[in-house]
Design a protein around this motif. Structure first.
Motif, mmCIF file in Angstrom:
data_model
loop_
_atom_site.group_PDB
_atom_site.id
_atom_site.type_symbol
_atom_site.label_atom_id
_atom_site.label_comp_id
_atom_site.label_asym_id
_atom_site.label_seq_id
_atom_site.Cartn_x
_atom_site.Cartn_y
_atom_site.Cartn_z
ATOM 1 N N HIS A 24 3.141 8.143 1.643
ATOM 2 C CA HIS A 24 2.713 8.342 0.084
ATOM 3 C C HIS A 24 2.211 7.086 -0.403
ATOM 4 N N ARG A 25 0.776 7.001 -0.763
ATOM 5 C CA ARG A 25 0.217 5.809 -0.952
ATOM 6 C C ARG A 25 0.850 5.242 -2.512
ATOM 7 N N ALA A 26 0.757 3.870 -2.402
ATOM 8 C CA ALA A 26 1.184 3.138 -3.801
ATOM 9 C C ALA A 26 -0.080 3.430 -5.161
ATOM 10 N N ALA A 54 1.022 -1.074 0.108
ATOM 11 C CA ALA A 54 -0.156 -0.048 0.203
ATOM 12 C C ALA A 54 0.755 1.215 -0.006
ATOM 13 N N LEU A 55 2.085 1.294 0.470
ATOM 14 C CA LEU A 55 2.961 2.495 0.736
ATOM 15 C C LEU A 55 3.901 2.523 -0.346
ATOM 16 N N ALA A 56 4.127 3.581 -1.084
ATOM 17 C CA ALA A 56 5.053 3.964 -2.277
ATOM 18 C C ALA A 56 6.153 4.624 -1.703
ATOM 19 N N ALA A 57 6.018 5.344 -0.424
ATOM 20 C CA ALA A 57 7.218 6.061 0.084
ATOM 21 C C ALA A 57 6.772 6.645 1.584
ATOM 22 N N LEU A 58 7.590 6.914 2.593
ATOM 23 C CA LEU A 58 7.473 7.403 3.579
ATOM 24 C C LEU A 58 8.184 8.908 3.440
ATOM 25 N N GLU A 59 7.729 9.873 3.818
ATOM 26 C CA GLU A 59 8.508 11.116 3.950
ATOM 27 C C GLU A 59 8.694 11.575 5.512
ATOM 28 N N SER A 62 -3.131 7.921 -4.226
ATOM 29 C CA SER A 62 -3.941 8.536 -3.074
ATOM 30 C C SER A 62 -3.276 9.448 -2.261
ATOM 31 N N ALA A 63 -3.879 10.117 -1.647
ATOM 32 C CA ALA A 63 -3.038 11.082 -0.470
ATOM 33 C C ALA A 63 -2.822 10.315 0.896
ATOM 34 N N GLY A 64 -1.891 10.080 1.203
ATOM 35 C CA GLY A 64 -1.447 9.453 2.413
ATOM 36 C C GLY A 64 -1.387 10.517 3.458
ATOM 37 N N GLY A 70 13.819 12.984 4.579
ATOM 38 C CA GLY A 70 13.433 13.208 3.345
ATOM 39 C C GLY A 70 12.379 12.032 3.030
ATOM 40 N N ARG A 71 12.451 11.867 1.707
ATOM 41 C CA ARG A 71 11.454 10.636 1.236
ATOM 42 C C ARG A 71 12.415 9.347 1.071
ATOM 43 N N MET A 72 11.546 8.278 1.580
ATOM 44 C CA MET A 72 12.425 7.006 1.587
ATOM 45 C C MET A 72 11.368 6.090 1.016
ATOM 46 N N ALA A 73 11.767 4.804 -0.005
ATOM 47 C CA ALA A 73 10.861 4.132 -0.595
ATOM 48 C C ALA A 73 11.171 2.735 0.095
ATOM 49 N N PRO A 74 10.154 1.938 0.212
ATOM 50 C CA PRO A 74 10.104 0.656 0.903
ATOM 51 C C PRO A 74 11.455 -0.185 0.650
ATOM 52 N N GLY A 75 11.957 -0.521 1.607
ATOM 53 C CA GLY A 75 13.013 -1.219 1.766
ATOM 54 C C GLY A 75 14.302 -0.345 2.153
#
Length: 158
Positions: free
Chosen positions: A133-135, A50-55, A138-140, A90-95
Motif C-alpha cells: 500500500h503506497r504512501a 514509499a510504503l504506507a503499509a504491507l498487507e 497509488s495502487a501498490g 493482515g495489514r502492517m505499517a512500517p516499523g
C-alpha cells in the motif's frame, strides 16, 4: 537432549503482534541444556518513505503445516533444543513486526544455522502473499518473489 521428538516446536500464524521476550521465555523455561538462543525479528520497511503499509495474506492450514515441516527439518538437521516461528498476517505499517524465529541449541552455531535455515525456507516455501500500500495513495501491487531469497535457500541443499 539432542533435538528431535522432544524438542519444542512452536508454529503460529496470527493477526496480533508478539512479545519477543515472552516467546523466548516460554520456549526456554526450565531447559538448562540450552547454551544458545538466536532470535530473528522481521519488520515492515517503509521502502524509503514509499510504503504506507504491507498487507500479508496466507493459506490457512497449509501455511502452518509448511512452517511446521520447515521447523521440524531444522530441529533434525541442527539438533535444536527448540524452535519457534510466529508469522503475522493482515495489514502492517512500517516499523511493525512481521515474523519471529527463535532457535535454541546447546551451541551458538547450531542456533544461528537453525534460525537462518527456517527464515530462508519460510521466505520461499510458506504460502504467504504480500501486497504493498503506497504512501502516495497509488495502487501498490503484489510483491514478487525475489531471486536472492531462492539463492539463500539453495545454500542449504549443499
Amino acid at each position: 537432549m539432542a533435538g528431535g521428538a522432544h524438542s519444542p516446536v512452536v508454529v503460529r500464524i496470527q493477526r496480533n503482534d508478539f512479545d519477543v521476550a515472552a516467546e523466548t521465555a516460554a520456549l526456554t523455561a526450565g531447559r538448562t541444556s540450552i547454551g544458545a538462543i538466536v532470535t530473528f525479528t522481521g519488520l515492515c520497511r517503509d521502502e524509503n518513505g514509499a510504503l504506507a503499509a504491507l498487507e500479508l495474506e496466507h493459506y490457512p492450514g497449509m501455511a502452518e503445516a509448511e512452517i511446521r515441516r520447515i521447523c521440524d527439518a531444522a530441529v533434525e538437521r541442527f539438533a535444536l533444543q527448540g524452535i519457534a516461528a510466529i508469522h503475522r498476517f493482515g495489514r502492517m505499517a512500517p516499523g511493525e513486526t512481521i515474523v519471529l524465529v527463535i532457535a535454541t541449541a546447546p551451541h551458538r552455531q547450531a542456533a544461528f544455522d537453525g534460525a537462518s535455515f527456517v527464515m530462508d525456507y519460510l521466505k520461499t516455501s510458506a504460502p504467504f502473499w504480500k501486497k504493498e500500500h503506497r504512501a502516495d495513495g497509488s495502487a501498490g501491487g503484489w510483491v514478487e518473489a525475489k531471486d536472492a531469497d531462492d539463492r539463500a535457500r539453495e545454500k542449504w541443499k549443499r
